[in-house]
Design a protein around this motif. Structure first.
Motif, short mmCIF file in Angstrom:
data_model
loop_
_atom_site.label_atom_id
_atom_site.label_comp_id
_atom_site.label_asym_id
_atom_site.label_seq_id
_atom_site.Cartn_x
_atom_site.Cartn_y
_atom_site.Cartn_z
N ARG A 153 -30.22 0.77 18.47
CA ARG A 153 -31.28 -0.15 18.07
C ARG A 153 -32.63 0.56 18.03
N PHE A 154 -33.22 0.67 16.83
CA PHE A 154 -34.51 1.33 16.67
C PHE A 154 -35.35 0.58 15.64
N ASP A 155 -36.66 0.55 15.85
CA ASP A 155 -37.60 0.05 14.86
C ASP A 155 -38.14 1.26 14.13
N VAL A 156 -37.96 1.30 12.81
CA VAL A 156 -38.34 2.45 12.00
C VAL A 156 -39.52 2.06 11.11
N THR A 157 -40.60 2.83 11.20
CA THR A 157 -41.75 2.66 10.32
C THR A 157 -41.71 3.80 9.32
N ARG A 158 -41.64 3.44 8.03
CA ARG A 158 -41.55 4.46 6.99
C ARG A 158 -42.52 4.19 5.86
N SER A 159 -42.93 5.26 5.19
CA SER A 159 -43.75 5.18 3.99
C SER A 159 -42.90 5.70 2.84
N VAL A 202 -37.29 9.88 20.86
CA VAL A 202 -36.10 9.82 20.01
C VAL A 202 -35.75 11.21 19.52
N GLU A 203 -34.48 11.57 19.66
CA GLU A 203 -33.99 12.88 19.23
C GLU A 203 -32.74 12.73 18.39
N LEU A 204 -32.36 13.80 17.71
CA LEU A 204 -31.10 13.83 16.97
C LEU A 204 -30.01 14.41 17.86
N VAL A 205 -28.85 13.76 17.88
CA VAL A 205 -27.69 14.29 18.60
C VAL A 205 -26.49 14.23 17.66
N ARG A 245 -39.09 3.77 17.04
CA ARG A 245 -39.32 3.20 18.37
C ARG A 245 -38.02 2.62 18.89
N CYS A 246 -37.69 2.94 20.12
CA CYS A 246 -36.50 2.42 20.77
C CYS A 246 -36.68 0.92 21.03
N ARG A 247 -35.73 0.12 20.61
CA ARG A 247 -35.78 -1.32 20.81
C ARG A 247 -35.53 -1.71 22.25
N TRP A 248 -34.82 -0.86 23.01
CA TRP A 248 -34.49 -1.20 24.39
C TRP A 248 -35.65 -0.94 25.34
N CYS A 249 -36.27 0.24 25.25
CA CYS A 249 -37.29 0.61 26.24
C CYS A 249 -38.68 0.77 25.63
#
Length: 103
Positions: A46-52, A93-96, A83-87
């Motif tokens: 769960r993430f909130d993504v702001t994009r242009s 935030v990283e890539l795994v 942005r993490c929706r949980w915390c």
């Protein structure tokens, strides 16, 4: 202070202001073999993504004047923040690797 680090074809840009606690972070997009993970709480879903985005659209208007986008081409797109929706963490935030991505 501005810190920029190249990651493959994408770039991470972190801007910090001494007057404000304002952090802007451009993070890389997940691929077929990677996904996002919050390093603070472990969230993977769960993430909130702001994009242009800069797009070219073919808009067709029917005879009543109602518009309908029939074609859409993304010319450029930048993820400004994730942005993490949980915390609520923005800079964690990283890539795994995705499970089973190597098979």
């Amino acid at each position: 202070m501005v810190l920029t680090q190249a990651l493959g074809l994408r770039e991470i840009r972190i801007t910090a202001s001494r007057r404000k606690a304002n952090v802007t972070m451009t993070v890389p997009l997940p691929t077929d073999t990677t996904r996002w993970r919050c390093t603070l709480c472990g969230n993977l879903t769960r993430f909130d993504v702001t994009r242009s985005s800069k797009v070219v659209e073919y808009v067709h208007l029917d005879l009543a004047g109602e518009p309908k986008v029939e074609e859409r081409e993304v010319v450029s797109e930048t993820i400004e923040s994730v942005r993490c929706r949980w915390c609520n963490a923005v800079d964690q935030v990283e890539l795994v690797d995705r499970p089973g991505a190597g098979s």
